[in-house]
Design an enzyme around this catalytic site. Structure first.
Site, PDB file in Angstrom:
ATOM      1  N   GLU A   7       0.833  -1.207   0.000  1.00  0.00           N
ATOM      2  CA  GLU A   7       0.000   0.000   0.000  1.00  0.00           C
ATOM      3  C   GLU A   7       0.865   1.253   0.000  1.00  0.00           C
ATOM      4  OE1 GLU A   7      -3.262   2.364   2.792  1.00  0.00           O
ATOM      5  OE2 GLU A   7      -2.342   0.527   3.539  1.00  0.00           O
ATOM      6  N   LEU A 102       5.169  29.465  -8.706  1.00  0.00           N
ATOM      7  CA  LEU A 102       5.568  29.901 -10.048  1.00  0.00           C
ATOM      8  C   LEU A 102       4.370  30.334 -10.897  1.00  0.00           C
ATOM      9  CD1 LEU A 102       8.388  27.341 -10.876  1.00  0.00           C
ATOM     10  CD2 LEU A 102       8.642  29.765 -10.303  1.00  0.00           C
TER      11      LEU A 102
END
Length: 144
Positions: A7, A102
């Site tokens: 997992e 950004l």
């Protein structure tokens, strides 16, 4: 409990891919978006940010790929799965945050994929075991 390593590896794979995807989206964006009369990609700081994130993604991908190969051989242990999960999910969160920066104000607009990537990244460090649990597993193995 017997499938926790698998997992955690699956979460790491998804996190690494998500980090690469948001970086790709952002790389295209900074090539197109102009500020100060030129594309954002023309700014040294932007190039440095992209270079750092691309390097971190490449290093992470290499380690995650190694863990996938070890899993395929039946040799992936809980410690390395925890390392992969911790590192890749924290990377995903960090890259999404930097990519959002950004994008500037557009990064907060839900129409932009970077905003969704930023929101989605946060839960990655929680489910499948928190970052702190991953560090505990790793630390115990090293100091046992």
């Amino acid at each position: 409990m017997t499938n926790l390593a698998q997992e955690r590896l699956a979460i790491a794979v998804g996190a690494a891919a998500a980090a690469e995807e948001v970086l790709d989206v952002t790389t295209r964006y900074v090539k197109e978006r102009e500020a100060f009369g030129r594309p954002l990609a023309g700014l040294q700081h932007v190039r440095f940010e992209i270079a750092e994130m691309a390097t971190e993604c490449a290093v992470t991908r290499t380690f995650v790929d190694h863990c996938v190969a070890e899993h395929g051989r039946g040799r992936l242990d809980a410690v390395h799965a925890s390392m992969a999960k911790w590192w890749a999910t924290e990377l995903q969160k960090r890259v999404a945050d930097r990519c959002l920066q950004l994008h500037g104000g557009y990064g907060y607009m839900s129409e932009y994929r970077v905003a969704r990537a930023f929101l989605d990244s946060r839960v990655q460090t929680i489910y499948g075991g928190t970052t702190e649990i991953m560090k505990e597993i790793i630390g115990r193995s090293l100091l046992a």
